[in-house]
Write a protein that holds these residues in place. Structure first.
Motif, mmCIF file in Angstrom:
data_model
loop_
_atom_site.group_PDB
_atom_site.id
_atom_site.type_symbol
_atom_site.label_atom_id
_atom_site.label_comp_id
_atom_site.label_asym_id
_atom_site.label_seq_id
_atom_site.Cartn_x
_atom_site.Cartn_y
_atom_site.Cartn_z
ATOM 1 N N ARG A 110 3.286 -52.427 37.959
ATOM 2 C CA ARG A 110 1.905 -51.927 37.783
ATOM 3 C C ARG A 110 1.728 -51.286 36.407
ATOM 4 O O ARG A 110 0.676 -51.431 35.774
ATOM 5 C CB ARG A 110 1.568 -50.932 38.890
ATOM 6 N N ARG A 111 2.747 -50.567 35.921
ATOM 7 C CA ARG A 111 2.658 -49.969 34.585
ATOM 8 C C ARG A 111 2.606 -51.061 33.516
ATOM 9 O O ARG A 111 1.916 -50.932 32.509
ATOM 10 C CB ARG A 111 3.864 -49.063 34.318
ATOM 11 N N ASP A 126 -4.314 -46.785 35.387
ATOM 12 C CA ASP A 126 -4.264 -46.939 33.935
ATOM 13 C C ASP A 126 -4.191 -45.590 33.224
ATOM 14 O O ASP A 126 -3.547 -45.460 32.184
ATOM 15 C CB ASP A 126 -5.496 -47.715 33.443
ATOM 16 N N ALA A 127 -4.859 -44.587 33.783
ATOM 17 C CA ALA A 127 -4.880 -43.258 33.156
ATOM 18 C C ALA A 127 -3.498 -42.612 33.152
ATOM 19 O O ALA A 127 -3.249 -41.679 32.367
ATOM 20 C CB ALA A 127 -5.876 -42.352 33.873
ATOM 21 N N GLU A 128 -2.582 -43.079 34.007
ATOM 22 C CA GLU A 128 -1.232 -42.536 34.064
ATOM 23 C C GLU A 128 -0.305 -43.154 33.014
ATOM 24 O O GLU A 128 0.793 -42.654 32.778
ATOM 25 C CB GLU A 128 -0.633 -42.762 35.457
ATOM 26 N N LEU A 129 -0.749 -44.248 32.376
ATOM 27 C CA LEU A 129 0.108 -44.963 31.431
ATOM 28 C C LEU A 129 0.617 -44.086 30.280
ATOM 29 O O LEU A 129 1.815 -44.132 29.964
ATOM 30 C CB LEU A 129 -0.625 -46.193 30.875
ATOM 31 N N THR A 162 14.282 -45.459 36.799
ATOM 32 C CA THR A 162 13.680 -44.297 37.452
ATOM 33 C C THR A 162 12.710 -44.671 38.549
ATOM 34 O O THR A 162 12.637 -44.006 39.582
ATOM 35 C CB THR A 162 12.950 -43.423 36.408
ATOM 36 N N TYR A 163 11.959 -45.760 38.357
ATOM 37 C CA TYR A 163 10.884 -46.115 39.266
ATOM 38 C C TYR A 163 11.165 -47.442 39.978
ATOM 39 O O TYR A 163 12.000 -48.232 39.542
ATOM 40 C CB TYR A 163 9.553 -46.214 38.514
ATOM 41 N N SER A 164 10.452 -47.662 41.066
ATOM 42 C CA SER A 164 10.626 -48.895 41.832
ATOM 43 C C SER A 164 10.109 -50.092 41.045
ATOM 44 O O SER A 164 9.329 -49.951 40.088
ATOM 45 C CB SER A 164 9.871 -48.797 43.159
ATOM 46 N N TYR A 165 10.519 -51.268 41.467
ATOM 47 C CA TYR A 165 10.114 -52.502 40.791
ATOM 48 C C TYR A 165 8.592 -52.656 40.808
ATOM 49 O O TYR A 165 7.976 -53.006 39.797
ATOM 50 C CB TYR A 165 10.773 -53.702 41.473
ATOM 51 N N GLY A 166 7.993 -52.359 41.966
ATOM 52 C CA GLY A 166 6.543 -52.481 42.074
ATOM 53 C C GLY A 166 5.805 -51.515 41.170
ATOM 54 O O GLY A 166 4.799 -51.872 40.545
ATOM 55 N N MET A 218 8.491 -59.186 33.353
ATOM 56 C CA MET A 218 9.288 -58.220 34.096
ATOM 57 C C MET A 218 10.735 -58.703 34.193
ATOM 58 O O MET A 218 10.987 -59.887 34.423
ATOM 59 C CB MET A 218 8.723 -58.063 35.508
ATOM 60 N N PRO A 219 11.710 -57.801 34.012
ATOM 61 C CA PRO A 219 13.115 -58.191 34.212
ATOM 62 C C PRO A 219 13.315 -58.712 35.631
ATOM 63 O O PRO A 219 12.606 -58.289 36.555
ATOM 64 C CB PRO A 219 13.875 -56.878 33.988
ATOM 65 N N LYS A 220 14.260 -59.620 35.792
ATOM 66 C CA LYS A 220 14.511 -60.160 37.123
ATOM 67 C C LYS A 220 14.987 -59.062 38.055
ATOM 68 O O LYS A 220 15.784 -58.211 37.666
ATOM 69 C CB LYS A 220 15.557 -61.280 37.058
#
Length: 361
Positions: A123-124, A81-84, A115-119, A151-153
């Motif tokens: 989490r974000r 959460d602190a990375e949000l 930029t980032y993976s689906y997983g 989440m987008p498909k």
């Protein structure tokens, strides 16, 4: 209206009122806690959402929420959460919490997936949803906009893994070496040792070991713009170095002290993604691969050379071999390869075409 008085002891007393009627007071160590308490009491007394509180910006409330999370949830959840705040744009953080719409959240999720993976994006989203749920409980807003922004498909054509072959890796390293000897060594090392980018940025010269075998001791990770923390698996691991990587490590460590960074930029500074991509022309020479695919490259080379699954899992720092199994699916099983040999060689010896037809019937 809620207000705060400073006591003689240096603490802060929040005072809640409804008109001229006092609703109570309470003392806190911090002014903002006292004011927040008084505002909550007044809002609860009025029986509705505090519209003024909903005008506070996302950026102003995030630090308060993050501090609250450290005190109320598990440490690993609080770390995530602190990375949000680092993943939200300045424009998003400037929005009032009561004005954020599901469409804005959906647009943010779509940008993140580039930029980032689906997983990681999922989490974000969970963190952002927890933040707005906190705002709802605090009566700052009436509803959580993230709930209406799923989440987008997942795209069927999305490629999760795209490693280099050993030949391709050699060719890429050779091409990069014409412009940057230093970064050519970095690519070669990452393609053979399988450490994550954040782990590579935080490796120290003291993490290089010679006995009982040449290896790297991976103890920590540092994402760009973040503090140093433990590895993703929250445990140190040892990654042996193949002969091709040993001289690279020796060059990178040459002339440095034990506590110096092992992998740096060309001038000895911190390793940065953008500078690496620029100086290596990665958008062209990388052949469509992400930097993370260098880690996949190492794993696939290890497995294709016969290193057992459990060992590869330990070298990668996976919490379970189930995760490492994805590489086997990518490479194909030994049975797949054996069957392909039979297909290419015309079938098992002693089986005639007419017998095969009978069996098919």
């Amino acid at each position: 209206m809620a207000f705060v008085r400073k006591t003689l002891a240096g603490r802060f007393r929040g005072v809640a009122k409804s008109g001229r009627v006092s609703l109570g007071s309470k003392t806190f160590d911090r002014r903002r806690d006292a004011l927040a308490w008084a505002g909550q009491v007044e809002t609860a007394s009025a029986g509705g959402t505090d519209i003024r509180a909903g005008r506070m910006t996302v950026g102003a409330l995030l630090p308060v929420w993050v501090e609250h999370r450290w005190e109320t949830v598990a440490e690993k959840t609080a770390e995530t959460d602190a990375e949000l705040p680092g993943h939200l744009s300045a424009a998003f953080k400037a929005r009032a919490v009561g004005a954020v719409t599901p469409a804005e959240v959906s647009a943010w999720l779509t940008r993140m997936l580039k930029t980032y993976s689906y997983g990681a994006v999922s989490r974000r989203r969970d963190s952002l949803s927890a933040f707005f749920e906190w705002c709802v409980r605090d009566r700052r807003i009436e509803r959580n906009p993230v709930r209406a922004a799923p989440m987008p498909k997942r795209q069927a054509e999305q490629v999760e893994m795209n490693p280099f072959t050993e030949t391709e890796l050699t060719e890429v390293v050779k091409q990069i070496r014409t412009t940057s000897e230093h970064f050519a060594d970095v690519v070669l090392l990452l393609g053979w040792c399988g450490v994550r980018w954040g782990e590579a940025r935080s490796l120290r010269v003291s993490d290089v070991q010679q006995v009982p075998v040449p290896a790297l001791r991976v103890r920590r990770s540092q994402s760009e713009g973040k503090d140093v923390k433990t590895t993703k698996g929250r445990a140190a691991r040892t990654v042996p170095l193949a002969n091709v990587a040993v001289p690279v490590v020796e060059r990178l460590a040459s002339g440095k002290k034990a506590d110096d960074l092992l992998i740096t930029g060309p001038r000895g500074g911190q390793l940065w993604n953008a500078r690496f991509r620029h100086l290596t022309d990665w958008s062209d020479l990388g052949r469509g691969r992400r930097l993370h695919d260098l880690r996949h490259t190492a794993a696939c080379m290890w497995l294709s050379r016969g290193v057992d699954l459990a060992t590869v899992s330990a070298w990668l720092g996976h919490s379970t071999v189930t995760i490492t199994n994805e590489y086997l699916h990518y490479l194909g099983t030994a049975a797949d390869r054996a069957a392909l040999v039979l297909l290419n060689d015309g079938g098992a010896p002693g089986v005639r075409d007419d017998e095969q037809e009978t069996n098919d019937d």
